[in-house]
Design a protein around this motif. Structure first.
Motif: not given
Length: 416
Positions: A339-343, A413, A416
């Motif tokens: 989500k939003d370029n984050q794991n 969080t 990525k």
């Protein structure tokens, strides 16, 4: 130029006298001196002054008199001829002329102006007053600046001796005020660190002392000859468990110290994060299987660049923590999404939960929500500290949420 003006007026004065042959020289010159803005002095061939000397403000060097008597116009007067400082700046010129074949030397200077003199005296007085008040204000300003610095120096000495209960006044809005605010914040942080150090020593002593006491006590009990086999095995089991507890404590302390102080870079690699989570769940199956806990995996295919061994420790610690506080027959949900370029990885259980006032401290070493340190719940309060340290090393973030009595969610969080 003033000297040129004096020469012109002096020549006109000589011409005026020479045009009136009936006039007597000394009375004529005496009457002219002081009538306008000039003052005169007349010397005869013997270099003697002929006019009243009380009106003449200067002394003329004999060499200058001789030069004029010899017929030379003199405007570059010898400085030795004017020794008085109050008249040192008056311009002087010397003009030669003859009367009845006798040489004379006429010296002309400006008349001292009483108004100018009073003005200069006033200016000098003003300089003195400005100097006095300036020095006074500088003294006040110096005290205004120096006193806070002295207080800061004394506070620093107190802190160097381990006394962090210092606080400087912060009412000032200038740079010293900002420095005082920063110093107070630093003192508070150092006091917290000192308290954490004290708590750390106390907690380590407690965590080590408790199992050692048990081991020592049951070892002495085993020395008794009149003991049945069942009691002996029970005592040995307790000793074994306490020894394992000490071993886990030492391993976690070494791991935490390594993470906090070792400057070795992370061993980065690219791998499937969802597969790593599945492997951790399988590895801990004996623990959650024994409590008949339902594990729900909702994992998206995720690829991460990280230290695989370190992150594996994160998931082991978090999942073990959830298993520990989840009741028999409970449920644990493990989610992993991009989500939003984050794991974003979250582990949610339906256990006892964490009070909201405790959440800010759960990542501190040896912190336990259970203040009584219930021995039935294994742990030494270092697992979440290790998790926090590893996540921070990966430029990630970890948050905890949930309600007391309904369960807890740990959300990690990672970039990525």
């Amino acid at each position: 130029m003033i000297k040129d003006l004096l020469i012109t007026n002096g020549n006109k004065l000589i011409q005026t006298y020479q045009s009136a042959p009936s006039a007597e020289l000394i009375p004529f010159m005496q009457n002219i001196s002081g009538l306008s803005y000039i003052t005169l002095q007349l010397y005869n061939k013997d270099s003697k002054p002929l006019l009243d000397e009380k009106d003449w403000p200067l002394e003329v060097h004999p060499n200058d008199i001789e030069r004029v008597l010899a017929g030379e116009k003199v405007s570059d007067m010898n400085k030795a001829a004017r020794p008085h400082s109050d008249n040192a700046q008056l311009p002087v010129i010397g003009l030669p002329f003859q009367v009845d074949g006798q040489p004379y030397a006429l010296f002309i200077t400006l008349e001292k102006n009483s108004v100018d003199e009073e003005l200069m005296n006033s200016i000098h007085l003003m300089y003195v007053i400005i100097l006095f008040f300036g020095s006074f204000l500088i003294l006040i300003a110096a005290r205004y600046i120096v006193n806070p610095i002295l207080r800061l120096t004394e506070a620093t000495r107190r802190m160097a001796k381990g006394k962090f209960d210092v606080e400087l006044p912060t009412k000032r809005k200038d740079e010293i005020g900002v420095l005082s605010v920063s110093f107070n914040e630093m003192a508070k942080e150092l006091a917290k660190l000192d308290q954490m150090r004290r708590d750390f020593v106390s907690n380590v002593s407690h965590e080590i002392g408790t199992p050692l006491t048990s081991i020592s006590g049951f070892t002495k009990a085993l020395k008794q000859k009149q003991m049945n086999e069942e009691s002996r095995l029970r005592y040995l089991t307790i000793i074994e468990e306490e020894s394992e507890r000490l071993s886990r404590l030492s391993q976690n302390l070494l791991r935490l110290s390594h993470l906090q102080h070792d400057n070795q870079p992370l061993k980065m690699s690219t791998y499937r994060l969802d597969e790593q989570l599945r492997r951790v769940v399988i590895a801990l199956e004996p623990h959650w299987g024994a409590k008949e806990i339902d594990i729900d995996l909702q994992l998206e295919p995720l690829t991460v660049q990280a230290d695989e061994d370190q992150l594996s420790q994160v998931w082991i610690n978090l999942l073990s923590n959830s298993i520990k506080f989840t009741p028999v027959g409970g449920k644990i949900l493990i989610e992993a999404v991009l989500k939003d370029n984050q794991n974003i990885i979250s582990i949610t259980d339906n256990g006892i939960g964490i009070p909201e006032e405790e959440r800010a401290d759960i990542f501190k070493p040896f912190h336990k929500v259970d203040k009584a340190r219930n021995s039935s719940v294994k742990g030494n309060g270092l697992g979440l500290s290790i998790v926090k340290q590893i996540v921070d090393m990966h430029q990630g973030d970890i948050q905890v949420s949930g309600k007391l009595g309904t369960g807890t969610t740990f959300q990690v969080t990672l970039p990525k």
